[in-house]
Structure formats: C-alpha cells, structure tokens
Design an enzyme around this catalytic site. Sequence first.
Site, short mmCIF file in Angstrom:
data_model
loop_
_atom_site.label_atom_id
_atom_site.label_comp_id
_atom_site.label_asym_id
_atom_site.label_seq_id
_atom_site.Cartn_x
_atom_site.Cartn_y
_atom_site.Cartn_z
N LYS B 63 -5.58 0.56 5.23
CA LYS B 63 -6.06 1.83 5.78
C LYS B 63 -7.56 2.01 5.69
CE LYS B 63 -2.12 4.09 6.80
NZ LYS B 63 -1.85 4.74 8.10
N SER B 88 0.46 10.74 3.47
CA SER B 88 1.30 10.58 2.26
C SER B 88 0.61 9.72 1.23
CB SER B 88 2.64 9.98 2.64
OG SER B 88 2.45 8.64 3.06
#
Lengths: 333, 333
Positions: B63, B88
Amino acid sequence: MEADSQTGKEKYAADISSIREAHERIKSLVHRTPVLSSESLNAISGRLLYFKCECFQKGGAFKFRGASNAVFSLDGTDASKGVITHSSGNHAAALALAANLRGIPAYIVIPKNAPTCKVENVKRYGGQIIWSEASMKSREEIANKVWQETGAILIHPYNDGRILSGQGTISLELLEQAPQIDTLIVPISGGGLISGVALAAKSINPAIRILAAEPKGADDAAQSKAAGRIITLPETNTIADGLRAFLGDFTWPVVRDLVEDVITVEDSEIVKAMKLFFEILKVVVEPSGAIGLAAVLSDAFQKNPAWKDCKHIGIVISGGNVDLGVLWKSLEK
Amino acid sequence: MEADSQTGKEKYAADISSIREAHERIKSLVHRTPVLSSESLNAISGRLLYFKCECFQKGGAFKFRGASNAVFSLDGTDASKGVITHSSGNHAAALALAANLRGIPAYIVIPKNAPTCKVENVKRYGGQIIWSEASMKSREEIANKVWQETGAILIHPYNDGRILSGQGTISLELLEQAPQIDTLIVPISGGGLISGVALAAKSINPAIRILAAEPKGADDAAQSKAAGRIITLPETNTIADGLRAFLGDFTWPVVRDLVEDVITVEDSEIVKAMKLFFEILKVVVEPSGAIGLAAVLSDAFQKNPAWKDCKHIGIVISGGNVDLGVLWKSLEK
C-alpha cells in the site's frame, strides 16, 4: 595450524582465496540471500542495520553454504562413500541436502533434543537419521561408530576449512550488497560462521569490525577470549539451540585474532529480538538467528563507548528454523 | 472513464506512462522488495514460483507504493491541508507514513474491527486516528465529516489513478527481477493492486496472464466477472481482513478486460498457505497476502486445463501485518 614459512604468520583454516573458490563452486547451488533493512529498527537501535537473511537460504540456514562447499569439494571416490555428521539440526539438514544434490548418501547423527522442524528438514532432504543422546560425547561416539561401518567422510559442523570457506561467502555477497558496512555482528557457537565471515570481510576491508553475539547461558567464546585459550563448559542453558557448541582448534585462532569482542545476551533479549523480527521485519527467525539484533539492542553494546562510532552494522540472521508452537510459547511469556 | 478520441479505446485510470512516472517519483522512498523462491514450494505446486515480497515493503504492505505516489503528487496548496482516508489498516498506515515523510497531517478513519498491529502501524507513523463502525457506510460517513472539517484531500484506498499507478510499480520491478514469469497471481479486493499490476505487466509483456485470487467469503470480483458488471455483497466473511472491499468504477474496467480469471479459495486454504510461508519460506504473511499461494495450490487452479502451461508464476505477497496471537490460533486449529 601450520606456520607460513614466508611470513612467519600462522595460517588459518581458510583464507580469501579458498572463500572465493568456494563461492565459484557453490554460487549456482545457494540462494544469494537478500539484505533487508527497516527504518523502525534503525530508530530503535540508533544505527543503520543491514540484515543478511540467511533464514531464506536453502534449508533455512547459512549452513548449506559450508555443507555444499564440502560435499562438492570431495573427489569421486570419497564422495561415493557418502558423508556423515552429527548436528542438532541446521548443519544436518544442509549436509543432507548437499549430499542429495550430489546423489550420495548422508548419515546424520541427531541428538534427541533437536527441534522437530530441523529433524523434518533432514528427512525432507533424504538424510539417513541415526539418533544419539543430547551430549556431545554421545554424538561423537555414535558418529564414529557409523563412520567405521560405512567409511563415509565425516563433515564436521564447523571445525573444517571447507566449512569455513563456504560460510565466508556470506561476506562476499553482503559487502557487495551493502559496501558501507563498518561493523558485522555475527552469532557465535562453534565459530564456523563467524570465522568464515571474518576472514573474508577483513580481507576485503581490514578496518571492518567483527563482533560476536553469544547467549549468556553458553558463553564459552566470551570466556575463551577473556582467558586467551579455548574454554569449554560443563553444560549450557539457552533457548538458542544452534549456539550450544564450543570453539574448535580451526575456529579459535580466527576468533582470537579477528573478533574484537563477544557481546553476551540473556535469553529474554533473544526472545524480544525474535518478536521484533516477526512484527517489524516480517521475517521468521530462530532464536540463534535473532541474537545479532539482541546484541545491538543490548546495554553491553549501546553503552560501550568503544562501539559508539559503529554506524552501518551488518547483522547475519543465521537461520529461521523454529517450531511455530515454540515461538508462540516463548513470546507469550 | 473517458474515451480516447484517437483510438476509440476506453482509457483506464492509469497506464504504463503514469506507472513509470510513479516509479520515478517513489523509487527513492519505497523498498525494492526481493523476490524469493523455494524448491520445496516449487515441488508442492508443480510450478516455478517467484514470490514478490511486499510484506517487506515499508509499513509491511504494498500500500505504501500507491499512498506515497498519491501524497507526493499533490501540489503544495493541496498538500498543506493534509490527507484523509478510511481503511481497515494497511492503506491507513501507508498513507500516514507517506504524509509523515512529506510533513503533512494524515486523518485516518479506522473501523473498530481492524487488526491491532495495523492500528499500531498508523500510530507509529503519526496518523491521527478517528474511529468508525465496521461498515463501509459508517467509514465513508465519518471520513466525509472529517473532510468537511479539515478540507484534507481524500486519498481513496484503491479507486484512484494515483494509487493504481503506484501499485503498478510492483510489475516494473518484478518483471525485471524475474523476466521469465508467464503468469501473475494477485490478491483482489477493491482491485487497486491487481489493476496497477495488470496494466504495467500487460504493457511490458502482452502475453502474460493475470489471475486474481479471492476468498470465497468475499467473492464479489468472481461474481462481477461472471455477471459482466460490478456486484457488491451484503456482507463478507473471511479471515483475510484486507480482502473485504468491493471493486470500484476505476478498477472494474481493468479487472473486466485484463484479468483472465478469479480463483476463489476457502479460508482453510489461506491458513494452510500462511503456514507454508512461515515454515518453508520463513516469511511472515498476513491472510490476504497468503491467498496467491493458496490459489496456486487449489484444485480450482491445479485441475483447470486452461492453466496447465502456466510454468513461471509470479505471486504477489501483498502484506505481512498479522497479529502473532491470531496467526498462532488460526494455525493451531
């Protein structure tokens, strides 16, 4: 050790030439393992750390370097008899794998207290297992008996020039991957790993510092350095199952001359380092493999003014063979 | 999606140019993660597997590539307001880290059921945490509220061209590290990772196959591919906490056109793959990251004649952020 008639210097069991030869011999067999770094671990340690991940080596430990160098050094006649060793695990699996690749038998004497995952590795690579008691005496006696029966060539886990040369190939790779390294911290047990690493690294960069990391419960190397001769212990007590052996006559001269200091750590510090490897570096490291990080985080290192200007520190993660249940239980405490 | 007036082809939210630009922008910020392989895992799968270890990326997941590309693409005025997202976990931590490096605030809306280690990462990188309920509705509502208060720039976890371009840099590295790869298996959730990876890989090698791996308990992508349109689910049920999002309008066209198939696997297969990563590859992998190996070992892949000639398979290990206790409990079963 024989004396070198030209220089008067004592020769060691390996040197940069034998290490470079080993590298040529095994480079198509071994993984060139990556060097990982982590800004979080740099922040925690206050240094720049370069982790040489031998846990990703074939068999899950650096041992395959020395074992493959030894097995592929044998002439055809010797090789055909097979090889034999006694080992608590990683050398055993490495020798079984190397023998398997050469297509010769490997007889492996394993003490009954060896970790399950290491025994599984020996089986996976087709080694023929012979059980012994946990003591070094029992291991050696049974290995000797098998040797008499088979004529197989004994490949000692560390007290062997071919083994030192193979382990030394770590430095050839690491100092190419991170040439800025000024200090190496290496686990010490029988001394095969640190001797090979030190001989190669000091030849490439004589200014590099070599520090050993050792559990307090098996601190024969620290005691040997202090006494100026090989000290063995009546017993050892540490979670680091790969660090319970004692220095041999092939490794002691290198440790005596080239290792600047031995940093000893508690088992609790080893467990803490394993947890950091798991949580931050995302690498599975066995207790013996985690000791380098434990050493750099220890007061013995951090508060010693002698190591204040160690900035770029290479740390050898020697292996990753740990039973998950054992890891979890040790971390839960 | 706007149509390209020159070619009549629909343009995607990213392309090889934007991915190469992203690479130039972020290459000094991200880790060039290693590619690991294992003869044992090759033997088990019957293929040659190349694991791109994004678990070793900063923040413990791929990410950070997209997040750093997005944050460092912002002009000074926008950047000064800070960035905001709901996630999340892994995108949250990645955005917090990227913002930290640029010296701007990051407002992170986190659902209450996020894994502890992922929340800890957000804190470690200085993100400002705002809690929401677990549902996507609550996450979006609260993010919207914070946006109104701060004017911070919303960086969506996947439905954003800058994010796709950042994730696509994985392919630039991987196909340099292992150019023989003929197939890529990539986890699919919102589709940001696989879209970026597919756009770059197909541009470099149009013959390469892109397969998605998805949990059966969150198989919106498999259903979407079957229906020919985006399908969302009323609820999801999987151990893979990073794979519960649904495709967006920026990712769906890429998945529709460039992903050959979606392989769905049970949670039990994911847990088995995590265990293999731990025991054999010595790498800590979170459930979402283990799904590629689970897919290649599944009957759905192994018994499908369409994938018989997939020989050199690149598998993206998307992340390694797993609570040790959770891992141990799932493996103990």
